[in-house]
Design an enzyme around this catalytic site. Structure first.
Site, mmCIF file in Angstrom:
data_model
loop_
_atom_site.group_PDB
_atom_site.id
_atom_site.type_symbol
_atom_site.label_atom_id
_atom_site.label_comp_id
_atom_site.label_asym_id
_atom_site.label_seq_id
_atom_site.Cartn_x
_atom_site.Cartn_y
_atom_site.Cartn_z
ATOM 1 N N HIS A 137 -2.339 15.596 -6.739
ATOM 2 C CA HIS A 137 -2.338 14.386 -5.907
ATOM 3 C C HIS A 137 -0.963 14.191 -5.289
ATOM 4 O O HIS A 137 0.000 13.918 -6.005
ATOM 5 C CB HIS A 137 -2.709 13.190 -6.802
ATOM 6 C CG HIS A 137 -2.828 11.892 -6.072
ATOM 7 N ND1 HIS A 137 -2.898 10.688 -6.742
ATOM 8 C CD2 HIS A 137 -2.904 11.594 -4.751
ATOM 9 C CE1 HIS A 137 -2.996 9.713 -5.847
ATOM 10 N NE2 HIS A 137 -3.005 10.240 -4.645
ATOM 11 N N HIS A 170 -6.558 10.829 -0.762
ATOM 12 C CA HIS A 170 -6.862 9.511 -0.182
ATOM 13 C C HIS A 170 -6.818 9.463 1.333
ATOM 14 O O HIS A 170 -6.818 8.390 1.922
ATOM 15 C CB HIS A 170 -5.935 8.449 -0.783
ATOM 16 C CG HIS A 170 -6.127 8.275 -2.260
ATOM 17 N ND1 HIS A 170 -5.128 8.496 -3.183
ATOM 18 C CD2 HIS A 170 -7.224 7.921 -2.969
ATOM 19 C CE1 HIS A 170 -5.600 8.287 -4.399
ATOM 20 N NE2 HIS A 170 -6.869 7.940 -4.299
ATOM 21 N N GLU A 216 0.855 -1.202 0.000
ATOM 22 C CA GLU A 216 0.000 0.000 0.000
ATOM 23 C C GLU A 216 0.883 1.242 0.000
ATOM 24 O O GLU A 216 1.593 1.500 0.966
ATOM 25 C CB GLU A 216 -0.922 -0.044 1.229
ATOM 26 C CG GLU A 216 -1.672 1.234 1.477
ATOM 27 C CD GLU A 216 -2.383 1.761 0.245
ATOM 28 O OE1 GLU A 216 -3.251 1.060 -0.297
ATOM 29 O OE2 GLU A 216 -2.040 2.898 -0.191
ATOM 30 N N LYS A 217 0.813 1.991 -1.089
ATOM 31 C CA LYS A 217 1.749 3.104 -1.280
ATOM 32 C C LYS A 217 1.542 4.279 -0.344
ATOM 33 O O LYS A 217 2.399 5.143 -0.238
ATOM 34 C CB LYS A 217 1.701 3.592 -2.726
ATOM 35 C CG LYS A 217 0.358 4.163 -3.162
ATOM 36 C CD LYS A 217 0.443 4.629 -4.610
ATOM 37 C CE LYS A 217 -0.890 5.147 -5.127
ATOM 38 N NZ LYS A 217 -1.812 4.053 -5.464
ATOM 39 N N HIS A 218 0.403 4.353 0.328
ATOM 40 C CA HIS A 218 0.145 5.493 1.208
ATOM 41 C C HIS A 218 0.745 5.359 2.608
ATOM 42 O O HIS A 218 0.805 6.338 3.346
ATOM 43 C CB HIS A 218 -1.365 5.706 1.370
ATOM 44 C CG HIS A 218 -1.994 6.285 0.154
ATOM 45 N ND1 HIS A 218 -2.586 5.509 -0.804
ATOM 46 C CD2 HIS A 218 -2.105 7.573 -0.255
ATOM 47 C CE1 HIS A 218 -3.043 6.294 -1.762
ATOM 48 N NE2 HIS A 218 -2.767 7.548 -1.457
ATOM 49 N N HIS A 251 4.336 6.898 -4.458
ATOM 50 C CA HIS A 251 3.052 7.601 -4.465
ATOM 51 C C HIS A 251 3.171 8.753 -5.468
ATOM 52 O O HIS A 251 4.236 9.348 -5.595
ATOM 53 C CB HIS A 251 2.742 8.137 -3.064
ATOM 54 C CG HIS A 251 1.411 8.803 -2.983
ATOM 55 N ND1 HIS A 251 1.218 10.113 -3.328
ATOM 56 C CD2 HIS A 251 0.196 8.316 -2.639
ATOM 57 C CE1 HIS A 251 -0.069 10.401 -3.182
ATOM 58 N NE2 HIS A 251 -0.716 9.337 -2.765
ATOM 59 N N CYS A 309 -2.609 12.029 2.506
ATOM 60 C CA CYS A 309 -2.677 12.203 1.054
ATOM 61 C C CYS A 309 -3.844 13.140 0.779
ATOM 62 O O CYS A 309 -4.941 12.928 1.312
ATOM 63 C CB CYS A 309 -2.889 10.860 0.360
ATOM 64 S SG CYS A 309 -3.356 11.040 -1.380
HETATM 65 FE FE FE Z 1 -2.958 9.198 -2.727
#
Ligand code: FE
Length: 131
Positions: A51, A118, A15-17, A45, A115
């Site tokens: 973003h 997100h 999970e990149k976050h 990310h 983010c």
């Molecule tokens: Fe994001």
């Protein structure tokens, strides 16, 4: 509704976050502990005007303590904005922070990242502190 219900977590390798906390597993009481917190270590990310990771905060929860201590907060302010338009700028902040802490007790480091599209993400790392 509680804020904690909206904080997402998981495995940073998938999970990149997720903030990734890197430091020694054990430290001596009162000695500086180098800590790096970053987002996107395994899977990058996006870092665009639309973003991006806006900030990271780091907390310490000592074992057996009712309260949580904030250790620092870092804002990432440049994401390609410019007079020419979105993503035309010359500079981008990268969501990586290097800091150092001095701890007296064992406990858990908690990182919170945001983010802009997100939301909130958290991760944790235990640190054993000895004499
Ligand atoms: Fe994001």
């Amino acid at each position: 509704m509680k804020l904690g219900e909206k904080v997402q977590s998981g495995d940073w390798k998938q999970e990149k976050h997720l903030p990734v906390i890197e430091c020694a597993d054990a430290a001596k009481a009162g000695e500086k502990l180098a800590v790096t917190v970053s987002v996107g270590k395994q899977i990058a990310h996006p870092n665009t005007t639309e973003h991006h990771i806006r900030w990271i905060q780091l907390f310490f929860q000592p074992e057996g303590d009712k309260f949580t201590y904030q250790m620092g907060q870092w804002e990432f302010s440049a994401h390609g904005e410019s007079a020419q338009g979105a993503n035309q700028g010359p500079a981008y902040s990268e969501p990586t922070v290097m800091t150092s802490l001095t701890l007296k007790k064992s406990g858990t480091l908690l990182a919170l990242g945001f983010c802009n599209v997100h939301g909130l993400w958290e991760s944790a790392k235990e640190v054993k502190v000895g004499g």
